[in-house]
Design a protein around this motif. Structure first.
Motif, PDB file in Angstrom:
ATOM      1  N   UNK A  43       0.843  -1.206   0.000  1.00  0.00           N
ATOM      2  CA  UNK A  43       0.000   0.000   0.000  1.00  0.00           C
ATOM      3  C   UNK A  43       0.874   1.252   0.000  1.00  0.00           C
ATOM      4  N   UNK A  44       1.550   1.511  -1.087  1.00  0.00           N
ATOM      5  CA  UNK A  44       2.481   2.651  -1.099  1.00  0.00           C
ATOM      6  C   UNK A  44       1.982   3.831  -1.925  1.00  0.00           C
ATOM      7  N   UNK A  45       0.802   3.673  -2.524  1.00  0.00           N
ATOM      8  CA  UNK A  45       0.322   4.768  -3.378  1.00  0.00           C
ATOM      9  C   UNK A  45      -1.162   5.006  -3.187  1.00  0.00           C
ATOM     10  N   UNK A  46      -1.507   6.286  -3.039  1.00  0.00           N
ATOM     11  CA  UNK A  46      -2.902   6.699  -3.042  1.00  0.00           C
ATOM     12  C   UNK A  46      -2.896   8.124  -3.596  1.00  0.00           C
ATOM     13  N   UNK A  47      -3.678   8.373  -4.629  1.00  0.00           N
ATOM     14  CA  UNK A  47      -3.673   9.713  -5.236  1.00  0.00           C
ATOM     15  C   UNK A  47      -3.863  10.787  -4.190  1.00  0.00           C
ATOM     16  N   UNK A  48      -3.076  11.863  -4.132  1.00  0.00           N
ATOM     17  CA  UNK A  48      -1.913  12.164  -4.966  1.00  0.00           C
ATOM     18  C   UNK A  48      -0.584  11.850  -4.260  1.00  0.00           C
ATOM     19  N   UNK A  49      -0.586  10.911  -3.322  1.00  0.00           N
ATOM     20  CA  UNK A  49       0.629  10.676  -2.531  1.00  0.00           C
ATOM     21  C   UNK A  49       1.300   9.354  -2.894  1.00  0.00           C
ATOM     22  N   UNK A  50       2.629   9.380  -2.821  1.00  0.00           N
ATOM     23  CA  UNK A  50       3.364   8.123  -2.916  1.00  0.00           C
ATOM     24  C   UNK A  50       4.305   8.053  -1.719  1.00  0.00           C
TER      25      UNK A  50
ATOM     26  N   UNK B 255       1.475   6.106 -10.086  1.00  0.00           N
ATOM     27  CA  UNK B 255       2.624   6.077  -9.171  1.00  0.00           C
ATOM     28  C   UNK B 255       3.951   6.096  -9.905  1.00  0.00           C
ATOM     29  N   UNK B 256       3.932   5.762 -11.193  1.00  0.00           N
ATOM     30  CA  UNK B 256       5.196   5.651 -11.936  1.00  0.00           C
ATOM     31  C   UNK B 256       5.876   7.005 -12.048  1.00  0.00           C
ATOM     32  N   UNK B 257       7.171   7.011 -11.824  1.00  0.00           N
ATOM     33  CA  UNK B 257       7.913   8.268 -11.877  1.00  0.00           C
ATOM     34  C   UNK B 257       8.002   8.748 -13.324  1.00  0.00           C
ATOM     35  N   UNK B 258       7.432   9.918 -13.594  1.00  0.00           N
ATOM     36  CA  UNK B 258       7.365  10.502 -14.935  1.00  0.00           C
ATOM     37  C   UNK B 258       6.776   9.520 -15.953  1.00  0.00           C
TER      38      UNK B 258
ATOM     39  N   UNK C 161       9.499   5.600   0.718  1.00  0.00           N
ATOM     40  CA  UNK C 161      10.338   4.394   0.633  1.00  0.00           C
ATOM     41  C   UNK C 161      10.145   3.655  -0.688  1.00  0.00           C
ATOM     42  N   UNK C 162       9.055   3.947  -1.389  1.00  0.00           N
ATOM     43  CA  UNK C 162       8.780   3.242  -2.659  1.00  0.00           C
ATOM     44  C   UNK C 162       8.907   4.190  -3.848  1.00  0.00           C
ATOM     45  N   UNK C 163       9.543   5.293  -3.661  1.00  0.00           N
ATOM     46  CA  UNK C 163       9.670   6.272  -4.739  1.00  0.00           C
ATOM     47  C   UNK C 163      11.145   6.516  -5.070  1.00  0.00           C
ATOM     48  N   UNK C 164      11.518   6.564  -6.354  1.00  0.00           N
ATOM     49  CA  UNK C 164      10.677   6.484  -7.544  1.00  0.00           C
ATOM     50  C   UNK C 164      10.221   5.056  -7.833  1.00  0.00           C
ATOM     51  N   UNK C 165       8.965   4.965  -8.276  1.00  0.00           N
ATOM     52  CA  UNK C 165       8.388   3.665  -8.601  1.00  0.00           C
ATOM     53  C   UNK C 165       8.699   3.391 -10.076  1.00  0.00           C
ATOM     54  N   UNK C 166       9.522   2.398 -10.342  1.00  0.00           N
ATOM     55  CA  UNK C 166      10.052   2.229 -11.689  1.00  0.00           C
ATOM     56  C   UNK C 166       9.732   0.869 -12.308  1.00  0.00           C
ATOM     57  N   UNK C 167       8.874   0.091 -11.658  1.00  0.00           N
ATOM     58  CA  UNK C 167       8.554  -1.238 -12.182  1.00  0.00           C
ATOM     59  C   UNK C 167       7.196  -1.212 -12.873  1.00  0.00           C
ATOM     60  N   UNK C 168       6.971  -2.157 -13.777  1.00  0.00           N
ATOM     61  CA  UNK C 168       5.664  -2.207 -14.445  1.00  0.00           C
ATOM     62  C   UNK C 168       4.557  -2.588 -13.467  1.00  0.00           C
ATOM     63  N   UNK C 169       4.956  -3.133 -12.307  1.00  0.00           N
ATOM     64  CA  UNK C 169       3.936  -3.461 -11.302  1.00  0.00           C
ATOM     65  C   UNK C 169       3.429  -2.208 -10.585  1.00  0.00           C
ATOM     66  N   UNK C 170       4.088  -1.053 -10.812  1.00  0.00           N
ATOM     67  CA  UNK C 170       3.637   0.186 -10.162  1.00  0.00           C
ATOM     68  C   UNK C 170       2.321   0.630 -10.799  1.00  0.00           C
ATOM     69  N   UNK C 171       1.365   1.089  -9.988  1.00  0.00           N
ATOM     70  CA  UNK C 171       0.140   1.626 -10.575  1.00  0.00           C
ATOM     71  C   UNK C 171       0.468   2.804 -11.501  1.00  0.00           C
TER      72      UNK C 171
ATOM     73  N   UNK D  37      10.425  -8.577 -13.111  1.00  0.00           N
ATOM     74  CA  UNK D  37      10.876  -8.172 -11.787  1.00  0.00           C
ATOM     75  C   UNK D  37       9.761  -8.400 -10.790  1.00  0.00           C
ATOM     76  N   UNK D  38       9.933  -9.350  -9.912  1.00  0.00           N
ATOM     77  CA  UNK D  38       8.826  -9.695  -9.021  1.00  0.00           C
ATOM     78  C   UNK D  38       8.980  -9.102  -7.617  1.00  0.00           C
ATOM     79  N   UNK D  39      10.152  -8.552  -7.328  1.00  0.00           N
ATOM     80  CA  UNK D  39      10.347  -7.979  -5.994  1.00  0.00           C
ATOM     81  C   UNK D  39       9.642  -6.626  -5.902  1.00  0.00           C
ATOM     82  N   UNK D  40       9.350  -6.145  -4.683  1.00  0.00           N
ATOM     83  CA  UNK D  40       8.649  -4.868  -4.547  1.00  0.00           C
ATOM     84  C   UNK D  40       9.462  -3.729  -5.178  1.00  0.00           C
ATOM     85  N   UNK D  41       8.768  -2.733  -5.762  1.00  0.00           N
ATOM     86  CA  UNK D  41       9.467  -1.638  -6.455  1.00  0.00           C
ATOM     87  C   UNK D  41      10.467  -0.898  -5.560  1.00  0.00           C
TER      88      UNK D  41
END
Ligand code: FES
Length: 270
Positions: A57-64, A80-83, A67-77, A92-96
């Motif tokens: 539970x690391x993302x809820x509009x408009x906050x990220x 939440x993805x950085x840019x 500890x999980x930012x930048x979110x750079x994996x395709x599993x990121x909502x 990549x199965x580990x947490x972003x």
């Protein structure tokens, strides 16, 4: 000749020798308090960080959560993805958060102040001034693995990138869930306080001070660098304080976002 504490006194003309003290320490104050507090504080940070990095539970509009930012994996909502980037694919199965953990963790781990803190609190090397350490040998930071502490300067460059990302996250926290600017919730305030403290800690770094004007022989020939150095030097005097404040601010900001994302914190202007 000996003192009442059993230490030898060098007579005039006698060769100087180190005091032979059998007691572990002659200190009578509560020298153990500072390392004990440091141990508890750093251990709580590590435990929280371990939990947070695997929490989803690391993302809820408009906050990220920081500890999980930048979110750079395709599993990121999507939001939440950085840019909007997701360079790390589905394989990549580990947490972003793990993808970027190395930069902030390496920066704090090799920080001059934290080194002092955990050498004393965790390795008891030594636990305090004038208190003997339990280890037989002392090689300092002259060989592996501790010689790697010298790469702190490079982690500093990485920490600048992380601070820029967190600044961008704080800017995005000024939008509401529909993307309209002007939103100021409690989360926005918390993220901004955190990012200010993160910048203050990062810029107060000893490496930063050296980068701005170390090795300059003539300040007068480099007025801009001199001004930067003066500013960084003022922050540098508070480096220990900023290390603690920013450590707790990032932990509080991270936890707050996760509580909102989980629906545990749920009030207007959250
Ligand atoms: Fe502490 Fe660089 S010396 S962050």
């Amino acid at each position: 000749t000996q003192t009442t504490a059993g230490r030898p006194i060098n007579e005039p003309g006698q060769r100087k020798q180190r005091a032979q003290i059998t007691a572990r320490t002659l200190r009578t104050d509560r020298w153990w308090l500072a390392p004990a507090i440091t141990f508890a504080a750093l251990a709580s940070f590590l435990v929280y960080g371990f939990w947070a990095i695997f929490d989803k539970s690391y993302f809820v509009e408009p906050y990220i959560a920081p500890f999980s930012s930048p979110c750079l994996a395709t599993s990121c909502p999507e939001g939440a993805r950085f840019l909007g980037l997701a360079p790390f694919g589905d394989w990549w199965t580990l947490p972003p958060g793990i993808l970027i953990l190395g930069l902030p963790a390496g920066f704090r781990l090799t920080c001059y102040y934290y080194r002092k803190g955990y050498y004393r609190a965790f390795w008891l090397s030594p636990p305090a001034c004038s208190v003997a350490e339990p280890h037989k040998k002392y090689t300092g930071e002259t060989r592996l693995p501790l010689i790697l502490q010298n790469i702190h300067r490079y982690f500093f460059y990485g920490a600048i990138l992380i601070a820029l990302v967190l600044t961008w996250d704080a800017v995005l926290a000024l939008r509401d869930a529909n993307g309209n600017w002007g939103h100021v919730g409690l989360g926005t305030v918390i993220l901004w306080i955190n990012v200010v403290l993160i910048w203050a800690y990062t810029l107060s770094c000893h490496s930063c001070r050296h980068i701005t004007a170390g090795r300059l022989n003539h300040f007068s020939k480099h007025p801009v660098r001199y001004k930067m150095w003066t500013f960084v030097s003022k922050l540098n005097r508070r480096h220990m304080l900023l290390a603690w404040l920013s450590m707790y601010s990032v932990m509080i900001a991270d936890l707050y976002v996760r509580l909102v994302a989980k629906g545990i914190v749920n009030f207007p202007f959250a």
